[in-house]
Design an enzyme around this catalytic site. Structure first.
Site, PDB file in Angstrom:
ATOM      1  N   ILE A 164       0.815  -1.213   0.000  1.00 22.78           N
ATOM      2  CA  ILE A 164       0.000   0.000   0.000  1.00 22.78           C
ATOM      3  C   ILE A 164       0.853   1.268   0.000  1.00 22.78           C
ATOM      4  O   ILE A 164       0.320   2.380  -0.058  1.00 22.78           O
ATOM      5  CB  ILE A 164      -0.964   0.031   1.202  1.00 22.78           C
ATOM      6  CG1 ILE A 164      -0.192  -0.078   2.518  1.00 22.78           C
ATOM      7  CG2 ILE A 164      -2.002  -1.048   1.083  1.00 22.78           C
ATOM      8  CD1 ILE A 164      -1.074   0.004   3.756  1.00 22.78           C
ATOM      9  N   SER A 202       5.330   2.811  -0.393  1.00 21.67           N
ATOM     10  CA  SER A 202       6.769   2.560  -0.324  1.00 21.67           C
ATOM     11  C   SER A 202       7.485   3.898  -0.274  1.00 21.67           C
ATOM     12  O   SER A 202       6.951   4.928  -0.698  1.00 21.67           O
ATOM     13  CB  SER A 202       7.250   1.747  -1.535  1.00 21.67           C
ATOM     14  OG  SER A 202       7.006   2.448  -2.742  1.00 21.67           O
ATOM     15  N   VAL A 208       5.304  -0.583   2.890  1.00 22.72           N
ATOM     16  CA  VAL A 208       4.198  -0.760   3.829  1.00 22.72           C
ATOM     17  C   VAL A 208       3.190  -1.720   3.204  1.00 22.72           C
ATOM     18  O   VAL A 208       2.764  -1.518   2.055  1.00 22.72           O
ATOM     19  CB  VAL A 208       3.513   0.574   4.168  1.00 22.72           C
ATOM     20  CG1 VAL A 208       2.420   0.346   5.199  1.00 22.72           C
ATOM     21  CG2 VAL A 208       4.532   1.582   4.689  1.00 22.72           C
ATOM     22  N   ASP A 223      10.780  14.528   7.584  1.00 24.09           N
ATOM     23  CA  ASP A 223      10.218  14.127   6.290  1.00 24.09           C
ATOM     24  C   ASP A 223       8.709  14.339   6.264  1.00 24.09           C
ATOM     25  O   ASP A 223       7.948  13.438   5.920  1.00 24.09           O
ATOM     26  CB  ASP A 223      10.560  12.671   5.995  1.00 24.09           C
ATOM     27  CG  ASP A 223      10.350  12.319   4.517  1.00 24.09           C
ATOM     28  OD1 ASP A 223      10.332  13.239   3.687  1.00 24.09           O
ATOM     29  OD2 ASP A 223      10.200  11.124   4.208  1.00 24.09           O
TER      30      ASP A 223
END
Length: 540
Positions: free
Chosen positions: A224, A226, A232, A346
Site C-alpha cells: 500500500i 513505499s 508498507v 520528512d
C-alpha cells in the site's frame, strides 16, 4: 485570596514532593508536562480545597491513591499520558464536584466505578487503557466467582497449587515451542530475545512467521506504500484484525539492540495525532513495525484524487483546517512535550494518515531516527536528552533551505516543511509541480498572487465550495483561507529564526477552528496580526 500553584512545562523530575500535602489553601495544582516519575503520594488527599489537579504528561507510576476521594472540592483531575496502573478507586465517587476526569493513555485496568461521573466519560477520556465493563466499546470483565474458597487458608493453598502447576506447564511449553520453531524455520536460528520485540506488556508479540502469513508472503497486491525507508503492506493477523506492516530497509545487520532501544523510545510517545506503534519484529536481517491501519488512507490520496475515487472524497475547508490543526498539534508534542524530542525530517502528505473520522495522524515521525540509530550500531543513549538533531533527510520540495548548507536538522526545519504542506493543502499544487522552475517556488508563487488573484491560487474544488456558501459563511471562509496562506508563508521564511514555533502555529489553528465553528458575528485575530475585520473583500 485564591492561591494557584503552576509549574507546568518545565523539566522537573524525580518524585512528587511530599510537601504537596501542606497546600491546604491552594485551589489549583498544575505540574503537567514535566518528568516526574514517582507514585502519586497518598498525602495529596490533604489538599482539601483544591479544585484543579493536573498531573498529565509525566512518567507517574503505580495506582491512584484512594485518598484522592477526600478532595470534595475537586472539579478537574487530569492524569492523562502517564504510566499509572491498577483499578480506579471507588473512593473517587465521593468527589461529587468532579466535572472533568481524564484517564487516557495510562495502563489502568478493570471496571470503571458506576456513578453519573464515570458513566458520562467519553471514549477519548479513557482511551489507551485496558478497562472493561458494560460501557460501549469496552470488553466484558467476565468476573469469576470463587464460591469454593471460604477462608484465607484455602485461598493460599489454591493459589500455591495453581502457581506451581502454571510454572511447570510454562517450562514445558517454552521448551517445546523453541524446538518446534527451530525445526520449522531455519531463519529463526537466533536467540529468542531477537525474534520479536515486546514493546510493552500490553502489546502482543509478533514473529517473522506471523508477518509473512499476515501479508501473504509480502504479496504485491498487499503493498500500500513505499518510500526511502521501506515498504508498507496491508496485513491481516490471525484474529482478523487489519494492520499496516512497515518493513524497513536497513543497511546494517546485527543491529537488533539499537533497533529495540529506539522502538522503546518511540512507543513512549503517545498523542491522539501521532501514529502509534503496536509492536515490532526484530531479526538481524529483518526489521518491521506493526501499525494501526488507517481506512481513509493518506492526505495525499485525498488531495490528488484517483479516477476511481468519488467526488465525496474532496476535502472541505473545515476538513482542511482540522487536518492542519491536527498536524500542528502532533508536531508541537514531538518538539516540546515528548519524553525525547523528535524532529520529523520528512513531513509530506503521504506521511499524514486519516482515521475513520478524518482525524489526521502524523506517521513516520521516528523512522528517520530509527534507521539512523540502527545504522550507527552502538550509540550512547540518553533517554531524556537525545534528539534527532544530527539527521539530514527529507523529500525534495519540503526540505528546509538551510539543510542544503549542511546544517543539522532542527524543529525550525519541520516548521518549514509544515508551511509547504499548508500551502499545498490550500492550493492543491505539489512543491515539485512542473510550473515551479527558474527560481519560482510554491511559496513565492502564492506570495506574488494571493493578494489580488486569490481565486487563481486556491484549489479549484475549494473555490467551488466557497461559491456555494451563503454570503455570511463565504466571508468567514475567505478569512480562513487567507489566514492559512499567510501561516504557510510565515512558516516558510528563509531565515529559520523568523519562523514561529509549532506551539504558536497550533494555537493559531486552534483559534481558527473555533472561529469557523462560531456564528457569523464571530471574529478572528491570529498571533501574527491577521484580522477578520480587515480581510473580507480585499482579496477578490
Amino acid at each position: 485570596m485564591a492561591i494557584y500553584f503552576n509549574l507546568s512545562d518545565n523539566l522537573l523530575g524525580g518524585a512528587l514532593p511530599m510537601e504537596l500535602s501542606k497546600m491546604d489553601k491552594v485551589r489549583s495544582i498544575d505540574l503537567s508536562s514535566n518528568n516526574f516519575s514517582s507514585n502519586i503520594p497518598s498525602s495529596m488527599g490533604s489538599c482539601e480545597v483544591v479544585e484543579l489537579v493536573n498531573l498529565s504528561h509525566n512518567h507517574l507510576q503505580g495506582p491512584i491513591p484512594g485518598s484522592l476521594g477526600n478532595l470534595l472540592s475537586l472539579q478537574s483531575l487530569d492524569l492523562s499520558f502517564n504510566f499509572l496502573s491498577g483499578e480506579i478507586p471507588a473512593s473517587l465517587q465521593k468527589c461529587t464536584s468532579l466535572r472533568l476526569l481524564d484517564l487516557s493513555f495510562n495502563n489502568f485496568s478493570g471496571p470503571l466505578p458506576e456513578n453519573s461521573l464515570f458513566n458520562s466519560l467519553t471514549p477519548k477520556l479513557i482511551e489507551g487503557n485496558h478497562f472493561c465493563g458494560s460501557e460501549i466499546g469496552l470488553p466484558s470483565c467476565q468476573t469469576k466467582k470463587r464460591s469454593m474458597i471460604h477462608s484465607q487458608k484455602s485461598l493460599i493453598l489454591f493459589v500455591s497449587i495453581v502457581s506451581m502447576s502454571s510454572f511447570l506447564l510454562t517450562i514445558i511449553c517454552v521448551i517445546g515451542y523453541k524446538n518446534l520453531r527451530h525445526a520449522m524455520f531455519r531463519r529463526d536460528d537466533v536467540d529468542s530475545s531477537n525474534f520479536s520485540l515486546d514493546l510493552s506488556t500490553s502489546y502482543p508479540r509478533i514473529t517473522y512467521r506471523e508477518i509473512v502469513e499476515a501479508t501473504a508472503g509480502f504479496e504485491q497486491s498487499r503493498l500500500i506504500g513505499s518510500g526511502s525507508f521501506g515498504q508498507v503492506y496491508r496485513g491481516v493477523l490471525s484474529d482478523d484484525s487489519v494492520v499496516a506492516i512497515k518493513v524497513l530497509q536497513l543497511q546494517s545487520s546485527n543491529s537488533a539492540k539499537s533497533f529495540n532501544r529506539e522502538c522503546q523510545v518511540l512507543k513512549r510517545i503517545r498523542h491522539r495525532n501521532l501514529m502509534r506503534i503496536i509492536t515490532a519484529c526484530s531479526l538481524p536481517d529483518f526489521k518491521a513495525l506493526v501499525l494501526p491501519f488507517m481506512v481513509n488512507g493518506s492526505l495525499e490520496s485525498h488531495l490528488y484524487l484517483q479516477a476511481q475515487q468519488s467526488a465525496s472524497s474532496k476535502l472541505s475547508l473545515i476538513e482542511r483546517v482540522n487536518i492542519c490543526s491536527d498536524i500542528a498539534e502532533g508536531l508541537a508534542y514531538l518538539h516540546h512535550h515528548s519524553p525525547v524530542q523528535i524532529i520529523h525530517c520528512d513531513l509530506k502528505p503521504s506521511n499524514i494518515l486519516l482515521n475513520d473520522d478524518m482525524t489526521a495522524l502524523v506517521s513516520d515521525f521516528g523512522i528517520a531516527r530509527l534507521v539512523m540509530k540502527v545504522a550507527e550500531g552502538n550509540i550512547q543513549y540518553d533517554t531524556t536528552t537525545n534528539s534527532t538533531a544530527n539527521l539530514l533527510c527529507g523529500s525534495i520540495g519540503y526540505v528546509a533551505p538551510e539543510y542544503g548548507y549542511r546544517r543539522g536538522a532542527s524543529t525550525k526545519g519541520d516548521v518549514y516543511s509544515f508551511g509547504i504542506l499548508v500551502l499545498e493543502i490550500v492550493t492543491r499544487k505539489r512543491p515539485t509541480d512542473d510550473m515551479f522552475i527558474e527560481g519560482l517556488s510554491l511559496q513565492r508563487w502564492v506570495k506574488n498572487h494571493y493578494h489580488d488573484q486569490l481565486e487563481n491560487v486556491i484549489d479549484y474544488f475549494l473555490m467551488q465550495d466557497l461559491q456555494d456558501q451563503s454570503p455570511d459563511v463565504r466571508d468567514m471562509w475567505e478569512v480562513a483561507i487567507v489566514e492559512l496562506l499567510e501561516l504557510g508563508l510565515i512558516c516558510t521564511q528563509e531565515t529559520p529564526s523568523t519562523r514561529p514555533s509549532m506551539l504558536d502555529v497550533a494555537d493559531d489553528l486552534d483559534r481558527l477552528k473555533h472561529y469557523l465553528g462560531c456564528d457569523k458575528t464571530a471574529t478572528f485575530t491570529s498571533s501574527h496580526g491577521i484580522s477578520s475585520s480587515t480581510i473580507t473583500g480585499d482579496y477578490w
